[in-house]
Scaffold this motif. Structure first.
Motif, PDB file in Angstrom:
ATOM      1  N   UNK A   1       0.837  -1.208   0.194  1.00 19.15           N
ATOM      2  CA  UNK A   1      -0.156  -0.097   0.351  1.00 19.15           C
ATOM      3  C   UNK A   1       1.218   1.063   0.148  1.00 19.15           C
ATOM      4  N   UNK A   2       1.033   2.294  -1.014  1.00 24.85           N
ATOM      5  CA  UNK A   2       1.668   2.755  -1.026  1.00 24.85           C
ATOM      6  C   UNK A   2       0.555   4.370  -1.410  1.00 24.85           C
TER       7      UNK A   2
ATOM      8  N   UNK B   1       5.674   3.759   1.614  1.00 22.72           N
ATOM      9  CA  UNK B   1       5.568   2.337   1.217  1.00 22.72           C
ATOM     10  C   UNK B   1       5.508   1.565   2.821  1.00 22.72           C
ATOM     11  N   UNK B   2       4.691   0.953   2.351  1.00 27.19           N
ATOM     12  CA  UNK B   2       3.735  -0.090   3.488  1.00 27.19           C
ATOM     13  C   UNK B   2       4.023  -1.454   3.010  1.00 27.19           C
ATOM     14  N   UNK B   3       4.520  -2.154   3.117  1.00 32.63           N
ATOM     15  CA  UNK B   3       5.102  -3.940   2.360  1.00 32.63           C
ATOM     16  C   UNK B   3       5.151  -4.804   3.216  1.00 32.63           C
TER      17      UNK B   3
ATOM     18  N   UNK C   1       6.608  -3.934   6.470  1.00 31.70           N
ATOM     19  CA  UNK C   1       8.294  -2.710   6.334  1.00 31.70           C
ATOM     20  C   UNK C   1       7.927  -1.389   5.915  1.00 31.70           C
ATOM     21  N   UNK C   2       8.207  -0.474   6.519  1.00 30.04           N
ATOM     22  CA  UNK C   2       7.836   0.959   6.129  1.00 30.04           C
ATOM     23  C   UNK C   2       8.637   1.751   5.745  1.00 30.04           C
ATOM     24  N   UNK C   3       8.846   2.148   4.641  1.00 33.14           N
ATOM     25  CA  UNK C   3       9.959   2.476   3.506  1.00 33.14           C
ATOM     26  C   UNK C   3       9.126   4.580   2.968  1.00 33.14           C
ATOM     27  N   UNK C   4      10.284   5.532   3.412  1.00 34.73           N
ATOM     28  CA  UNK C   4       9.715   6.835   3.582  1.00 34.73           C
ATOM     29  C   UNK C   4      10.989   6.490   1.985  1.00 34.73           C
ATOM     30  N   UNK C   5       9.415   7.402   0.973  1.00 36.41           N
ATOM     31  CA  UNK C   5       9.907   7.782   0.093  1.00 36.41           C
ATOM     32  C   UNK C   5      10.748   8.993  -0.183  1.00 36.41           C
ATOM     33  N   UNK C   6      12.023   9.085  -0.061  1.00 35.07           N
ATOM     34  CA  UNK C   6      12.415  10.838  -0.455  1.00 35.07           C
ATOM     35  C   UNK C   6      12.287  11.835   1.151  1.00 35.07           C
TER      36      UNK C   6
END
Length: 306
Positions: free
Chosen positions: A154-155, A185-187, A212-217
């Protein structure tokens, strides 16, 4: 239930695919021949039947197919599998992927393996993995105004705007941070080899029960990916300072639009995808092959022979 016992119930086979090339059509036709040889009932999804006018077999929409089938066979790439998984996940019917795409993390059976692979599956000689999905809900003034599920991710992203977006993140009702970035990004572990990987996220083995929660820039260099348990309840509150309301993408295929002040709630979906692999499937071998990892041992052996 053992895989042998499960395979004994594979009598009604649903076929899902997206006719993007002649190769898909050829694989579908060969699949039908093999199912006839195994004396299996089969039914094809309606959109594929409409695209392949040479077929003369029963057809149903995906929802009906999910209810009817004991096994779903997806012919195509990972994108086709993602869409099929979201549509039939509620029925928890086992799914098998025939690869007619590029990477093949999910559709990992090659067309050349179809004949022997199907025979193995019908004998119960396969590996079964449970892959969990994410459920995303948009809450507006206390009401759920939109919801959908995703197998990969889910982005949250700016949509048509090129500006950063501002939001607050809560995990299990605990405040985590306020962030200004291009999104989040929640993956799932399944999606950790997809968009999350390109954004700097870690690879997670499919057996892991984590997100995993990945910030985008992110605007701050201190923001790093966070790994939490799969049972975590995430809440993202959209700030009012955003020029345009951000959007939400699910597996990069379905899209939801947010409004200022909305809350995006993300949690584990109640049902799982039951993914079938052939025996001997090795996740790390798949990563080496698909992601171009170096085969150090093979290289050393080759050098020693010279």
């Amino acid at each position: 239930m053992t895989t042998t016992t499960l395979a004994e119930n594979f009598n009604q086979i649903g076929i899902i695919g997206r006719l993007e090339s002649r190769s898909v059509e050829q694989s579908v036709l060969r699949l039908l021949q093999l199912l006839q040889q195994h004396n299996k009932q089969y039914c094809i999804e309606q959109s594929l039947a409409d695209a392949m006018d040479v077929l003369d077999c029963p057809a149903r929409d995906r929802q009906s197919l999910g209810q009817w089938a004991d096994l779903i066979v997806v012919v195509g790439g990972d994108g086709t599998f993602l869409g099929a998984a979201r549509d039939v996940a509620r029925y928890e019917v086992p799914m098998l992927g025939i690869n007619r795409g590029r990477l093949g993390f999910l559709t990992d059976i090659m067309p050349s393996e179809m004949e022997t692979g199907l025979a193995d599956v019908f004998r119960g000689e396969f590996q079964l993995e449970d892959r969990f999905l994410l459920q995303a809900k948009i809450i507006r003034n206390g009401d759920v105004v939109a919801q959908d599920c995703a197998l990969n991710d889910v982005v949250l992203h700016p949509g048509q705007s090129i500006r950063m977006i501002e939001f607050d993140l809560f995990i299990d009702d605990q405040f985590v941070y306020s962030q200004k970035s291009d999104g989040l990004i929640v993956s799932t572990p399944t999606g950790s080899t997809a968009y999350a990987l390109s954004a700097g996220g870690p690879l997670m083995h499919p057996n892991m029960h984590a997100l995993v929660l990945v910030p985008m820039f992110p605007h701050s260099l201190n923001n790093r990916p966070i790994v939490v348990g799969a049972q975590a309840q995430l809440c993202i509150r959209i700030g009012h300072k955003n020029t345009l309301p951000p959007h939400v993408s699910l597996d990069a295929q379905n899209h939801l639009e947010l409004a200022h002040g909305d809350e995006l709630h993300i949690s584990k979906y109640p049902q799982t995808v039951k993914l079938i692999h052939l025996k001997g499937h090795n996740y790390f071998e798949t990563c080496r092959t698909k992601l171009g990892w170096g085969n150090r041992i093979e290289n050393l052996e080759r050098e020693s022979d010279q």
